[in-house]
Design an enzyme around this catalytic site. Structure first.
Site, PDB file in Angstrom:
ATOM      1  N   ASN A   9      14.074  66.695  60.975  1.00 36.39           N
ATOM      2  CA  ASN A   9      13.699  66.161  62.289  1.00 36.39           C
ATOM      3  C   ASN A   9      12.626  67.070  62.889  1.00 36.39           C
ATOM      4  O   ASN A   9      12.934  68.164  63.360  1.00 36.39           O
ATOM      5  CB  ASN A   9      14.950  66.131  63.185  1.00 36.39           C
ATOM      6  N   LYS A  11      11.046  66.703  65.523  1.00 39.64           N
ATOM      7  CA  LYS A  11      11.015  66.636  67.001  1.00 39.64           C
ATOM      8  C   LYS A  11       9.573  66.405  67.470  1.00 39.64           C
ATOM      9  O   LYS A  11       8.809  65.732  66.800  1.00 39.64           O
ATOM     10  CB  LYS A  11      11.616  67.897  67.623  1.00 39.64           C
ATOM     11  N   HIS A  98      20.587  61.743  69.169  1.00 41.23           N
ATOM     12  CA  HIS A  98      20.374  63.198  69.099  1.00 41.23           C
ATOM     13  C   HIS A  98      20.743  63.802  70.454  1.00 41.23           C
ATOM     14  O   HIS A  98      20.489  63.205  71.505  1.00 41.23           O
ATOM     15  CB  HIS A  98      18.915  63.503  68.744  1.00 41.23           C
ATOM     16  N   GLU A 100      19.399  65.973  72.212  1.00 38.26           N
ATOM     17  CA  GLU A 100      18.279  66.103  73.165  1.00 38.26           C
ATOM     18  C   GLU A 100      18.021  64.783  73.882  1.00 38.26           C
ATOM     19  O   GLU A 100      17.642  64.766  75.056  1.00 38.26           O
ATOM     20  CB  GLU A 100      17.023  66.603  72.420  1.00 38.26           C
ATOM     21  N   GLU A 170      26.415  67.741  64.895  1.00 37.06           N
ATOM     22  CA  GLU A 170      25.532  68.803  65.377  1.00 37.06           C
ATOM     23  C   GLU A 170      26.116  69.438  66.634  1.00 37.06           C
ATOM     24  O   GLU A 170      25.917  68.928  67.743  1.00 37.06           O
ATOM     25  CB  GLU A 170      24.156  68.226  65.720  1.00 37.06           C
ATOM     26  N   GLY A 176      18.885  74.781  67.614  1.00 36.07           N
ATOM     27  CA  GLY A 176      17.712  75.533  68.064  1.00 36.07           C
ATOM     28  C   GLY A 176      18.053  76.882  68.674  1.00 36.07           C
ATOM     29  O   GLY A 176      17.214  77.513  69.305  1.00 36.07           O
ATOM     30  N   SER A 216      20.681  74.980  63.503  1.00 33.87           N
ATOM     31  CA  SER A 216      20.170  76.243  62.961  1.00 33.87           C
ATOM     32  C   SER A 216      20.468  76.412  61.475  1.00 33.87           C
ATOM     33  O   SER A 216      20.765  77.528  61.020  1.00 33.87           O
ATOM     34  CB  SER A 216      20.709  77.428  63.774  1.00 33.87           C
TER      35      SER A 216
HETATM   36  C1  PEP Z   1      18.220  69.225  65.232  1.00 37.28           C
HETATM   37  O1  PEP Z   1      17.305  69.104  66.034  1.00 37.28           O
HETATM   38  O2  PEP Z   1      18.839  68.220  64.865  1.00 37.28           O
HETATM   39  C2  PEP Z   1      18.549  70.558  64.744  1.00 37.28           C
HETATM   40  C3  PEP Z   1      19.590  70.716  63.988  1.00 37.28           C
HETATM   41  O3  PEP Z   1      17.697  71.579  65.128  1.00 37.28           O
HETATM   42  P1  PEP Z   1      17.704  73.097  64.550  1.00 37.28           P
HETATM   43  O4  PEP Z   1      17.849  72.983  63.047  1.00 37.28           O
HETATM   44  O5  PEP Z   1      16.396  73.653  64.967  1.00 37.28           O
HETATM   45  O6  PEP Z   1      18.874  73.778  65.163  1.00 37.28           O
END
Ligand code: PEP
Length: 253
Positions: A9, A11, A98, A100, A170, A176, A216
């Site tokens: 992703n 983003k 997601h 976000e 997640e 992040g 992460s």
């Molecule tokens: C995500 O945006 O779905 C995500 C897992 O981000 P990151 O890997 O940067 O934590």
């Protein structure tokens, strides 16, 4: 057998040139270094979907995904993109829910249910995201929080539709932040989610659903996470912006 999937992703990152070079690198490395056992999904911002798709070889295990869609097929929804538009340019996976989008755009479980329907109706695969915030992890009941997201957004699906869904667990506190869930934490939640799906849809179907971990994930922790019985890959944010890291993560099964 369930699919092993690593989905990147991006983003709101990259420009046109950067999107093309990252895709070329991933396609090249994947061809040289990965077996067909891993499905890769590249999920760029909307403007780069079509240019990125032109770089994906027909016979490959690298697929195109989108980060969101609207639940209606067309209409007066300025700034939105519909599932039918995405399907018409060859998108095969769509991220829905997601954290976000839930946080910054106030997407609700009910709206997400409609988006999941729209994606499935267009013959695409939803990557349905769920996960608890830090205060729930520390002071609440993460299992209850996350299973409610599933119940309210995907448990209305018929069995044949549910069988197509990919789930991404997640934990929001890990996205992040550089703070990854331990493999024990991930396995515990993934197994619990699979059990929850089993209670609604039966063991056969629940054992066929891919549940990805996100938060992460990077080359150093992916082998540990992906070795868990119920972790079938990852939804990768930051590390998917590096072709080397993204492909190394996919080599971690
Ligand atoms: C995500 O945006 O779905 C995500 C897992 O981000 P990151 O890997 O940067 O934590």
């Amino acid at each position: 057998m369930r699919k092993n999937i690593v989905a990147g992703n991006w983003k709101m990152n990259k420009d046109h040139e950067g999107a093309l070079s990252l895709t070329s690198e991933v396609v090249h490395m994947a061809g040289d270094e990965l077996t067909d056992d891993v499905t890769l999904v590249i999920i760029p911002p909307f403007p780069f979907l079509k240019p990125v798709s032109s770089l994906l070889p027909e016979e490959s295990h690298v697929f195109l995904g989108a980060q969101n869609c609207h639940w209606e097929n067309s209409g007066a929804f300025t700034g939105e993109v519909s599932a039918s538009m995405l399907a018409s340019i060859g998108v095969e996976y769509v991220v829905i829910g997601h954290s976000e989008r839930r946080e910054y755009f106030s997407e609700t479980n009910e709206q997400l249910a409609r988006k999941v329907d729209a994606v499935l109706n267009q013959g695409m695969i939803p990557i349905f995201c769920c996960g608890e915030p830090l205060e729930i992890r520390e002071h609440g009941d993460p299992y209850q929080y996350v299973t409610k997201q599933l119940t309210e957004s995907i448990f209305h699906l018929e069995e044949n539709e549910m069988a197509k869904v990919v789930i991404a667990y997640e934990p929001i506190w890990a996205i992040g932040t550089g703070k990854t869930a331990t493999s024990d934490q991930a396995q515990y939640m993934h197994a619990a989610l699979r059990k929850h799906i089993e209670e609604r849809y039966g063991k056969d179907l629940s054992s066929r659903i891919s549940i990805l971990y996100g938060g992460s994930c990077k080359p150093s922790n992916a082998p540990d996470l992906f070795s868990c019985e119920d972790v079938d890959g990852g939804l990768i944010g930051g590390a998917s912006l590096s072709s080397r890291d993204f492909v190394d993560i996919a080599k971690s099964f």
